[in-house]
Design a protein around this motif. Structure first.
Motif, PDB file in Angstrom:
ATOM      1  N   PRO A 143       6.075 -13.935  -9.261  1.00  0.00           N
ATOM      2  CA  PRO A 143       7.170 -13.727  -8.320  1.00  0.00           C
ATOM      3  C   PRO A 143       6.853 -14.144  -6.888  1.00  0.00           C
ATOM      4  CG  PRO A 143       6.082 -11.650  -8.725  1.00  0.00           C
ATOM      5  CD  PRO A 143       5.382 -12.673  -9.584  1.00  0.00           C
ATOM      6  N   THR A 144       5.628 -14.588  -6.624  1.00  0.00           N
ATOM      7  CA  THR A 144       5.269 -14.887  -5.235  1.00  0.00           C
ATOM      8  C   THR A 144       4.723 -16.303  -5.041  1.00  0.00           C
ATOM      9  OG1 THR A 144       3.020 -14.125  -5.560  1.00  0.00           O
ATOM     10  CG2 THR A 144       4.611 -12.475  -4.837  1.00  0.00           C
ATOM     11  N   ARG A 161      -2.184 -14.159  -1.593  1.00  0.00           N
ATOM     12  CA  ARG A 161      -0.752 -13.939  -1.737  1.00  0.00           C
ATOM     13  C   ARG A 161      -0.450 -13.031  -2.926  1.00  0.00           C
ATOM     14  NH1 ARG A 161       3.666 -18.724  -1.732  1.00  0.00           N
ATOM     15  NH2 ARG A 161       2.746 -19.111   0.301  1.00  0.00           N
ATOM     16  N   CYS A 162      -1.366 -12.997  -3.882  1.00  0.00           N
ATOM     17  CA  CYS A 162      -1.152 -12.244  -5.124  1.00  0.00           C
ATOM     18  C   CYS A 162      -0.912 -10.764  -4.830  1.00  0.00           C
ATOM     19  CB  CYS A 162      -2.374 -12.419  -6.008  1.00  0.00           C
ATOM     20  SG  CYS A 162      -2.330 -11.437  -7.501  1.00  0.00           S
ATOM     21  N   ILE A 163       0.147 -10.200  -5.430  1.00  0.00           N
ATOM     22  CA  ILE A 163       0.448  -8.785  -5.219  1.00  0.00           C
ATOM     23  C   ILE A 163      -0.127  -7.914  -6.331  1.00  0.00           C
ATOM     24  CG2 ILE A 163       2.537  -9.198  -3.872  1.00  0.00           C
ATOM     25  CD1 ILE A 163       4.174  -8.619  -6.390  1.00  0.00           C
TER      26      ILE A 163
ATOM     27  N   ARG B 112       1.193  -5.819  -0.098  1.00  0.00           N
ATOM     28  CA  ARG B 112       1.778  -7.160  -0.069  1.00  0.00           C
ATOM     29  C   ARG B 112       3.107  -7.242  -0.808  1.00  0.00           C
ATOM     30  NH1 ARG B 112      -3.486 -10.420  -2.141  1.00  0.00           N
ATOM     31  NH2 ARG B 112      -4.907  -9.907  -0.438  1.00  0.00           N
ATOM     32  N   ALA B 113       3.684  -6.107  -1.178  1.00  0.00           N
ATOM     33  CA  ALA B 113       4.881  -6.132  -2.028  1.00  0.00           C
ATOM     34  C   ALA B 113       5.970  -7.030  -1.455  1.00  0.00           C
ATOM     35  CB  ALA B 113       5.415  -4.718  -2.216  1.00  0.00           C
ATOM     36  N   ASN B 115       5.783  -9.792  -0.278  1.00  0.00           N
ATOM     37  CA  ASN B 115       5.605 -11.210  -0.594  1.00  0.00           C
ATOM     38  C   ASN B 115       6.675 -11.716  -1.549  1.00  0.00           C
ATOM     39  OD1 ASN B 115       3.435 -11.438   1.009  1.00  0.00           O
ATOM     40  ND2 ASN B 115       1.916 -11.787  -0.600  1.00  0.00           N
ATOM     41  N   VAL B 116       7.204 -10.796  -2.368  1.00  0.00           N
ATOM     42  CA  VAL B 116       8.254 -11.193  -3.310  1.00  0.00           C
ATOM     43  C   VAL B 116       9.468 -11.716  -2.544  1.00  0.00           C
ATOM     44  CG1 VAL B 116       9.778 -10.369  -5.140  1.00  0.00           C
ATOM     45  CG2 VAL B 116       7.448  -9.525  -5.003  1.00  0.00           C
TER      46      VAL B 116
END
Ligand code: SF4
Ligand code: SF4
Ligand code: SF4
Lengths: 276, 389
Positions: A143-144, A161-163, B112-113, B115-116
């Protein structure tokens, strides 16, 4: 042509579901997901009929016969990759992180594992790593865009960037991905670091992100071959190169040998080929 | 209006304090998880999603189930649902809040949620899920509050609210469809890769959501002066019963396809869930008792709920609602997500057992949901009772 139309319908259907997703669907078309080479391919309904798109496309042939002939080779490859890439060792399967490992034939090729298979297949070490799929489900699911496909076919990751949602792990049909369940930079109860010696030239990861084999992009950028391939030395157990260059070594090996791929019916178009 | 949540008897406050205590305990566990990493849970390299994501999946259904209360009233002008549509909307709010909390609890990098949203990726179903879930939360907060506030003031709600309510109806379907698409579009996971997943999700949602609501309504009959009315309750039984039947019909279809075709990939997970899967001389079956209990409770619960209605028995009605809710909770909130990871992508079997911390955090998120639900319902029924004098 049939295949081409079907792909278009698939894309159009997706776009309809997505509604506002239409721009991305057009991007997919423009960026050449449906390329000339695909249009000319037979409508087989399965992955194996489609050639790689034009341009550079890194790929690898793994000659399992050579691994059988050199029993210490699998461990050497794993060691080379994991040391260079700061892959931690937690000493248990639950937290395990691995980029490359030898596995059983029936685990790697479940569709080829009939009950009368040759004795030799039972003990063969099959080197397993990310397939750098041409149509990677992991990239589709992320999703990112922390997992993304580069032009040359490498499926790479942005750890920053990985959540850590692990959607890519559910999506990868090859079990190629690992998650940092705990801090890889930490130490165990006895004070031993999980990464024995840190290679300062490659980043360590943080807790809570996914990682996997990166086809050694950092070495490719310097004109070197992947570390695991280098570790096999002159045995020819692993051959790396440009699949779209007919004169590359990998292309020559591919045209001279019968090879198989992992789960080709899923339509992921892996960049890895195996000689059994 | 909101001040109504601050007045209540000793039972009300005991319940609130009980919920806050669970939330506090879960909060402490979450601090542990935050500091150690998700390794503190029972999840592993092979089973990468556990109770968090399975609860999330189930609760999206509870949220979508609110639709079954809103649709008859606003589209078909079914007046007898007048007292419970607001309860449906408020239940959806609580459920979506739990969904979002479960997702946050499951992220490796919760910070970082965003980031979606910063890197929108339309090809990812998780991206769409975030959009539809937050949208649904927004719609229900606005509609529910606007309608109730109008009632509080003794006027009819504004016209624009009606359009938002109309929008919320297909939106409810979308949240559960997109949630099913998270699973059913993944190559290689045979158990999930079925076109019937979204319809099945919806069927079980339309049973589980109203079942929970009916249960809460029965509890409120005992603890407050609020009555949803016999006609509405009878109608709810029809909805719950048929939706649950449809769900089990879909489950039966899955069984047929797997066992009649005899394709191993289709059979393995069902084997694991209902009979135990043998692998390398070991039989893995830790979910078998749960799945069988789920099946049994469902098959008993469906006839029972109709019997309860025929006999006008409140006790039987409550029992059948509990049975059906538990059945569907195990089916979707446990078996569906965990089952998808067996066998692993390397044809092995890894079983999953949640850790204490994980269960504590899960309980706390449920408690948060009930906390929100209690406050909203308190306000809603006080307003309703006041209006009726
Ligand atoms: S093997 Fe798995 S991780 Fe690698 S590109 Fe393919 S889907 Fe992605
Ligand atoms: S875990 Fe990271 S790489 Fe994988 S899908 Fe989520 S954000 Fe993308
Ligand atoms: S290609 Fe590079 S990253 Fe991938 S397994 Fe080999 S050494 Fe490791």
């Amino acid at each position: 042509m049939k295949k081409d139309r079907r792909d278009f319908l698939k894309v159009a259907g997706l776009a309809a579901i997505a509604g506002i997703g239409a721009p991305s669907a057009f991007n997919m078309l423009l960026k050449g997901e449906a390329t000339a080479s695909e249009q000319s391919a037979a409508a087989a309904g399965q992955g194996e009929a489609v050639a790689a798109p034009t341009g550079k496309r890194w790929g690898m042939v793994i000659d399992v016969r050579k691994f059988v002939a050199n029993p210490n080779l699998p461990a050497k490859c794993v060691e080379a990759c994991h040391t260079i890439h700061n892959v931690p060792n937690f000493g248990n399967p639950k937290d395990e992180i691995k980029w490359i490992w030898p596995d059983k034939f029936e685990a790697v090729f479940p569709d080829e594992s009939h009950y009368k298979r040759h004795e030799a297949l039972h003990s063969m070490p099959i080197m397993t790593l990310c397939n750098h799929c041409d149509k990677p489900p992991c990239v589709r699911a992320c999703p990112t865009k922390a997992t993304y496909r580069m032009k040359d076919g490498v499926v790479a990751m942005d750890y920053h960037r990985c959540i850590g949602c692990r959607f890519c792990m559910a999506a990868c049909p090859y079990g190629a991905r690992s998650f940092n369940w705990r801090d890889p930079r930490g130490k165990d109860e006895n004070g031993n670091p999980f990464i024995k010696t840190v290679n300062p030239k490659f980043p360590t990861r943080m807790r809570g992100v996914v990682e996997k084999c990166n086809f050694c992009v950092e070495r490719l950028a310097l004109g070197q071959i992947p570390a695991c391939v280098e570790a096999t030395g002159t045995t020819g157990a692993m051959v790396f190169g440009d699949l779209n260059d007919p004169n590359s070594e990998v292309s020559k090996v591919l045209s001279a040998n019968f090879t198989i791929q992992r789960k080709p019916s899923l339509g992921t178009y892996p960049s890895l080929f195996y000689i059994i | 209006m909101i001040e109504k949540a601050l007045k209540g008897g000793s039972g009300y406050w005991a319940w609130i304090i009980f919920l806050l205590a669970i939330i506090g305990m879960g909060g402490m566990f979450y601090v542990q998880q935050y500091n150690y990493g998700l390794g503190i849970t029972g999840m592993s390299r092979d089973v990468t999603w556990g109770v968090y994501i399975s609860q999330f999946t189930f609760l999206v259904g509870v949220a979508a189930g609110g639709l079954m209360l809103v649709l008859p009233y606003y589209i078909h002008h079914y007046k007898d649902f007048g007292r419970i549509t607001i309860l449906g909307e408020f239940m959806a709010i609580a459920a979506v809040i739990m969904c979002l909390l479960f997702i946050m609890a499951d992220l490796g990098q919760p910070i970082r949620a965003l980031n979606v949203l910063l890197h929108p990726t339309p090809n990812s179903m998780l991206f769409w899920d975030m959009i539809v879930l937050n949208g649904y939360l927004f719609l229900n907060v606005v509609c529910g509050w606007a309608v109730l506030h109008a009632e509080y003031k003794g006027v009819k709600y504004a016209r624009w609210v009606k359009y938002l309510i109309y929008l919320s109806i297909p939106w409810a379907v979308s949240i559960h469809t997109v949630t099913a698409f998270l699973y059913c579009g993944l190559p290689g996971r045979h158990f999930w890769l079925t076109a019937i997943l979204a319809p099945r999700f919806l069927a079980s949602a339309f049973a589980a959501g109203p079942a929970l609501l009916l249960l809460v309504a029965l509890i409120m009959e005992r603890t407050t002066k609020f009555r949803v009315g016999q006609v509405a309750k009878d109608k709810l039984v029809t909805i719950i019963g048929y939706a649950a039947l449809l769900n089990f019909f879909f489950v039966g279809c899955e069984f047929f396809v797997a066992y009649y075709s005899q394709i191993p990939g289709h059979m393995h997970t069902l084997d694991y869930l209902f009979w135990g899967l043998s692998h390398d001389g070991h039989t893995y079956n830790n979910l078998v008792p749960f799945m069988r209990a789920s099946m049994l409770m469902g098959l008993v619960g469906i006839p029972l709920i109709f019997i309860a209605r025929a006999r006008q028995s409140g006790g039987l009605l409550a029992l059948s609602c509990i049975l059906l809710f538990l059945s569907l909770w195990i089916d979707k909130g446990l078996g569906l997500v965990l089952g998808g990871f067996v066998p692993t992508m390397m044809e092995g079997v890894t079983e999953y057992y949640p850790s204490v911390q994980e269960l504590g955090i899960t309980a706390a998120i449920w408690a948060t949901g009930f906390f929100v639900l209690t406050l909203l319902y308190k306000v809603a029924i006080e307003v309703k009772l006041e209006q009726e004098g």
